[in-house]
Design an enzyme around this catalytic site. Structure first.
Site, short mmCIF file in Angstrom:
data_model
loop_
_atom_site.label_atom_id
_atom_site.label_comp_id
_atom_site.label_asym_id
_atom_site.label_seq_id
_atom_site.Cartn_x
_atom_site.Cartn_y
_atom_site.Cartn_z
N LYS A 122 -32.14 -26.24 -12.66
CA LYS A 122 -32.03 -24.80 -12.92
C LYS A 122 -31.15 -24.51 -14.13
O LYS A 122 -31.53 -23.75 -15.03
CB LYS A 122 -31.50 -24.08 -11.68
N ASP A 140 -33.86 -19.78 -9.85
CA ASP A 140 -32.62 -19.65 -9.09
C ASP A 140 -32.94 -18.95 -7.78
O ASP A 140 -34.10 -18.74 -7.43
CB ASP A 140 -31.59 -18.86 -9.90
#
Length: 213
Positions: A122, A140
């Site tokens: 991420k 996320d």
DNA sequence: CTCCCGATAT
DNA sequence: ATATCAGGAG
């Protein structure tokens, strides 16, 4: 509701129209500052991160300078972001690695970024997208939740959702779409109590009639 | 899967 | 009081 390709295109069009002008919420002046801000943002609000980084970068805004601070000092400086012992350890180790192996510069490479302690998929995606302007969709907690509720992209893991979003969204819009989904998750499609009455996507949302998830 | 963890919203 | 917040490592 059965979410067809057509409906996904409508979802994307509404998101684009609604969140056309949003920009990244984290404050940064260069790739290194963004990297540190994103590491700090785990399980923490961006607002709190911005307060912390403003103070931290006033003292030390380069890998060399942060290494010079020492671990104890860094821990104190970032304490109120939470998970501070892990984050401080990771930031310190990453800064040392940046100095030793990367000439003090943040590598513009997805795989190299993930070699840095505390940098996973991420975070690497955010840096590639926001700092270096490569097409990427960082999944996320917000993106994961919103994509699954809309059924724009369904998956058990962030990676599955990332793949699904890449299929559903034209590549040239990946980076902006990431921000559309984040802002939609923050403002409307909130984790606890989603504001479906105010949602511009309610007519094309699979999660609404399913009672969310 | 668990742990890390203070601040914030509800 | 408690769920959640721009997650990652063991």
């Amino acid at each position: 509701m059965r979410v067809t390709r057509k409906i996904k295109e409508q979802q994307i069009a509404i998101l684009e129209e609604t969140y056309r002008d949003v920009k990244p919420a984290l404050m940064f002046r260069n790739p290194f500052e963004l990297l540190i801000a994103v590491i700090l943002s785990a399980q923490c609000t961006d607002k709190r991160v911005n307060v912390t980084t403003a103070r931290l970068f006033a003292r030390a805004s380069t890998p060399e300078a942060i290494v010079s601070m020492g671990l104890q000092d860094l821990e104190e400086e970032i304490r109120d972001c939470g998970l501070f012992r892990n984050k401080a350890k990771n930031i310190m180790a990453s800064c040392q690695l940046l100095c030793e192996k990367y000439g003090g510069e943040v590598p513009e490479d997805f795989a190299e970024l993930q070699k840095l302690p505390g940098v996973g998929r991420k975070t690497a995606n955010v840096v590639m997208s926001v700092a270096f302007h490569h097409p990427a969709i960082a999944v996320d907690t917000h993106v994961f939740r919103v994509a699954n509720r809309l059924k724009l992209a369904v998956g058990e893991t962030p990676l599955e959702v990332e793949r699904g979003l890449q299929k559903a969204i034209p590549k040239e819009k990946w980076s902006e779409a990431h921000h559309w989904l984040i802002w939609h998750g923050r403002r409307i499609c909130k984790s606890r109590r989603p504001l479906c009455e105010e949602c511009p996507l309610s007519e094309v949302c699979a999660g609404k009639e399913a009672g969310v998830s």
